[in-house]
Design an enzyme around this catalytic site. Sequence first.
Site, PDB file in Angstrom:
ATOM      1  N   ASP A   7       0.873  -1.182   0.000  1.00 41.23           N
ATOM      2  CA  ASP A   7       0.000   0.000   0.000  1.00 41.23           C
ATOM      3  C   ASP A   7       0.911   1.234   0.000  1.00 41.23           C
ATOM      4  O   ASP A   7       2.144   1.129  -0.158  1.00 41.23           O
ATOM      5  CB  ASP A   7      -0.998  -0.041   1.170  1.00 41.23           C
ATOM      6  N   HIS A   8       0.322   2.406   0.234  1.00 37.17           N
ATOM      7  CA  HIS A   8       1.115   3.643   0.222  1.00 37.17           C
ATOM      8  C   HIS A   8       2.137   3.666   1.358  1.00 37.17           C
ATOM      9  O   HIS A   8       3.217   4.220   1.211  1.00 37.17           O
ATOM     10  CB  HIS A   8       0.186   4.853   0.317  1.00 37.17           C
ATOM     11  N   CYS A  64       3.081  -2.913   4.087  1.00 40.11           N
ATOM     12  CA  CYS A  64       2.252  -1.744   4.413  1.00 40.11           C
ATOM     13  C   CYS A  64       3.035  -0.956   5.461  1.00 40.11           C
ATOM     14  O   CYS A  64       4.236  -1.192   5.634  1.00 40.11           O
ATOM     15  CB  CYS A  64       0.849  -2.152   4.867  1.00 40.11           C
ATOM     16  N   THR A  66       3.074  -0.946   8.755  1.00 40.54           N
ATOM     17  CA  THR A  66       3.620  -1.814   9.817  1.00 40.54           C
ATOM     18  C   THR A  66       3.833  -3.249   9.367  1.00 40.54           C
ATOM     19  O   THR A  66       4.484  -4.027  10.077  1.00 40.54           O
ATOM     20  CB  THR A  66       2.615  -1.890  10.980  1.00 40.54           C
ATOM     21  N   ILE A  68       1.357  -5.187   9.364  1.00 39.11           N
ATOM     22  CA  ILE A  68       0.301  -5.932  10.070  1.00 39.11           C
ATOM     23  C   ILE A  68      -0.939  -6.113   9.187  1.00 39.11           C
ATOM     24  O   ILE A  68      -1.393  -7.239   8.945  1.00 39.11           O
ATOM     25  CB  ILE A  68      -0.069  -5.229  11.395  1.00 39.11           C
ATOM     26  N   HIS A  97      10.931 -22.989   9.609  1.00 38.00           N
ATOM     27  CA  HIS A  97       9.889 -23.633  10.415  1.00 38.00           C
ATOM     28  C   HIS A  97       8.501 -23.552   9.806  1.00 38.00           C
ATOM     29  O   HIS A  97       7.699 -24.465   9.983  1.00 38.00           O
ATOM     30  CB  HIS A  97       9.832 -23.002  11.816  1.00 38.00           C
ATOM     31  N   ARG A 130      10.851 -31.487   9.140  1.00 37.91           N
ATOM     32  CA  ARG A 130      10.307 -31.991  10.411  1.00 37.91           C
ATOM     33  C   ARG A 130       9.094 -31.160  10.868  1.00 37.91           C
ATOM     34  O   ARG A 130       8.346 -31.595  11.734  1.00 37.91           O
ATOM     35  CB  ARG A 130      11.386 -32.026  11.496  1.00 37.91           C
ATOM     36  N   HIS A 131       8.906 -29.999  10.267  1.00 36.97           N
ATOM     37  CA  HIS A 131       7.762 -29.156  10.634  1.00 36.97           C
ATOM     38  C   HIS A 131       6.546 -29.366   9.727  1.00 36.97           C
ATOM     39  O   HIS A 131       5.532 -28.687   9.904  1.00 36.97           O
ATOM     40  CB  HIS A 131       8.160 -27.676  10.586  1.00 36.97           C
TER      41      HIS A 131
HETATM   42  C1  RB5 Z   1      -2.073   2.992   6.294  1.00 36.27           C
HETATM   43  O1  RB5 Z   1      -2.065   4.266   6.805  1.00 36.27           O
HETATM   44  C2  RB5 Z   1      -1.647   1.987   7.361  1.00 36.27           C
HETATM   45  O2  RB5 Z   1      -2.710   1.763   8.227  1.00 36.27           O
HETATM   46  C3  RB5 Z   1      -1.198   0.703   6.706  1.00 36.27           C
HETATM   47  O3  RB5 Z   1      -0.121   0.960   5.871  1.00 36.27           O
HETATM   48  C4  RB5 Z   1      -0.762  -0.400   7.640  1.00 36.27           C
HETATM   49  O4  RB5 Z   1       0.215   0.017   8.534  1.00 36.27           O
HETATM   50  C5  RB5 Z   1      -1.837  -1.165   8.282  1.00 36.27           C
HETATM   51  O5  RB5 Z   1      -1.622  -2.173   8.962  1.00 36.27           O
END
Ligand code: RB5
Length: 148
Positions: A7-8, A64, A66, A68, A97, A130-131
Amino acid sequence: MIAIGSDHGGYTLKQALIEYFNEKGYAYKDFGTNGEASVDYPDYGITVGEAVVKGGFEFGIVICGTGIGISISANKVKGVRCALVYDVHTATLARQHNNANVIALGGRTTPVDKAIEMVEAFKNEVFESRHQNRLDKMSKYESEHSCE
Ligand code: RB5
């Protein structure tokens, strides 16, 4: 062939990795995004995940801010094992693993030089069979269960 998308929030790191791949002669396919305008990370996590599951890619990289949101998104695709990695050790173990087929990076949390080290660690590592039993349990669950 590496599938890569962001993403951005991951755009700058994606472009830096692409520059590195060009220098090294690594084959890749860039699934976007193509600029810093705000977009939605699921669109890119899911697209890269689907491409990897369909075949023809050694692995995928999703980025992205983070790592996440885009890792959660990629993991919605049946057959994806996306690992959010944050250092060389976790990148290595994601292959050894978990036999991850996609890795997620945080574009706002990971310096370029560290991201390159992590991608190289993952790329060069091998899965320890093994995993396999644990991966089979996840695949079995995926094929037998639905919340609908
Ligand atoms: C976008 O602003 C941000 O939320 C995205 O890049 C990411 O970190 C989400 O998990």
